[in-house]
Scaffold this active site. Sequence first.
Site, short mmCIF file in Angstrom:
data_model
loop_
_atom_site.label_atom_id
_atom_site.label_comp_id
_atom_site.label_asym_id
_atom_site.label_seq_id
_atom_site.Cartn_x
_atom_site.Cartn_y
_atom_site.Cartn_z
N LYS A 196 31.14 54.45 43.33
CA LYS A 196 32.19 54.42 42.44
C LYS A 196 31.47 54.65 41.09
CE LYS A 196 35.99 52.80 44.85
NZ LYS A 196 37.52 53.29 44.90
N SER B 40 40.52 47.02 42.36
CA SER B 40 40.39 45.80 43.23
C SER B 40 38.88 45.40 43.10
CB SER B 40 40.58 45.79 44.57
OG SER B 40 39.75 46.92 45.31
N GLY C 101 40.45 55.20 51.37
CA GLY C 101 41.25 54.35 50.64
C GLY C 101 42.38 54.95 50.03
N GLY D 55 39.81 59.07 47.01
CA GLY D 55 38.75 59.62 45.85
C GLY D 55 37.59 60.10 46.48
N ASN E 199 28.99 45.19 47.84
CA ASN E 199 29.26 44.36 47.07
C ASN E 199 30.32 43.27 47.88
OD1 ASN E 199 27.89 44.92 44.85
ND2 ASN E 199 29.73 46.07 44.07
#
Lengths: 312, 312
Positions: free
Chosen positions: A52, A77, A178, A181, A304
């Site tokens: 991201k 999120s 998701g 993107g 993460n």
Amino acid sequence: MIPSDKELIKAHERIKHFIHKTPVLKSESINKIAGCRIYFKCENFQKMGAFKMRGASNALLQLSETERHLGVTTHSSGNFGQAVALSAKLSQTKATIIMPNNAPNVKKEAVKGYGASVIECEPTLEARETTANEFVNKTGASFLHPYNCYDVIAGNSTATIELLEQTKNLDSIIAPVGGGGLISGTALAATYFSKAKVYGAEPEGADDAFRSFKKGEIIPMINPNTIADGLRTSLGDKGFEIIQKHVTDIFTCKEDEIIYAMRLIWERMKIIIEPSCAVPLAILLKNKSKFKKQKVGIIITGGNVDLAKLPF
Amino acid sequence: MIPSDKELIKAHERIKHFIHKTPVLKSESINKIAGCRIYFKCENFQKMGAFKMRGASNALLQLSETERHLGVTTHSSGNFGQAVALSAKLSQTKATIIMPNNAPNVKKEAVKGYGASVIECEPTLEARETTANEFVNKTGASFLHPYNCYDVIAGNSTATIELLEQTKNLDSIIAPVGGGGLISGTALAATYFSKAKVYGAEPEGADDAFRSFKKGEIIPMINPNTIADGLRTSLGDKGFEIIQKHVTDIFTCKEDEIIYAMRLIWERMKIIIEPSCAVPLAILLKNKSKFKKQKVGIIITGGNVDLAKLPF
């Protein structure tokens, strides 16, 4: 307008001081199990721990100085929030992140660690959007959308640009879906710069892209239910248009298949990945004959994980 | 006789087809916490998941064809057993591994997965040695000692030879101390090929090397009690002689400090490491002023963790 090949290359140039060129790893023992050769693009080693960072920094760096002075915000999120927070920090911009109150603690703490403010809201898309709109109206901050934005898609495509440079003649690339993107950036880069076919990977419990793809129109995700928390988001229309044009197929898999694939990567490769990025390997292992003897790229989207809440 | 500089280089040449040249990783955020620059030599990415592959393959490759025909054996709480099993497989040799009945399941399964036989015994050094002796007497197999053996020490030294090639002007290198096979190889390579000082890292619950080093004679470990299962072994005399000559100091730390350092590496670096290899970072964080602004090498010894039994 859908970003061109030149715009993807410009995006890569633009963000290069904001990202790591992440390694591509292989595992002999997983190749043996899968019956093909897999090239894992390890965005879990990306700055802030996920791909991201690429899309967020590209979007932020396209703002004017005046815009940046008013700050930026997003709803996320977790990983996109961290990415905006870190990109903002690196470019001396104030960031405020709207987060669902059920987001993993490790993600909330990380956002704050990068110096951003956090506003919590109910864990629905509606609550997120309302809260973000109110904040934008009050402060004049620029809203960066986590996935339904061409600058973000172009930024995300740079993971695949690198993957293609780091490997030779991939037959297929599998990416999780998701909000769309990542897969759309992946599909653009693969179409422009290679002959690889691109496949989407989704959990059965959040299969809106699969159903939308088959029906030819967006079917929003209601009550997603999957351990792959990064994939609970509903598909955006910008990503969907690109998926319809450039993605070959979308596959789904079950929760226990995701957990098995996640554990396989942890145990054999000794790297920490989020459940979301185990979905492509789960898909591959479920459809071995389709990918037999191929060279397959898999985007490992992030690392993460809340270590206190592991599924094994 | 203690291996010479030339013997270490020969060992590296000998085993090169049996090992990976593992990467050296850095973490900006851990450097910030530690106040120095740390270079992690990632033997968790080594074949079979630990540095032990280096010593085991070097020892095995020095046997004659006649000796290899009779097979090899060792006793090991896990990683050395896997290393002998895989080295034996790669050189078409039969291996039988004596393992304590409380060794982690993941390690027993891995040994069998490499095609070796496993004989279980009580979890004491005495039981291991008796069982191994009986097996050697019965079969004529060659016994490979996990650490108290110069060929193993020379093989282990090759991780540090690579670390020194991959970095520049390290001030210090910290390695964990179990039986002494790694730290002694590390100390030899550092002495021969660099100006780096070498420090040993031990859990308070298995601090025989610390106490032996301070007293100047070996004090065996009785009832070790630490999460760092790879470091419960008692120090061997061959390693101890090298430690006395070439190791600058040995430090100890507490269990919660080990778990904190392990978690830090998992969360910040996204890599899976055994508790044993968190001990050097725990030591460093406990003695920050000693290593302030230094370039410090840390040997990450392995990544074979039982994911069902994590301390967090």
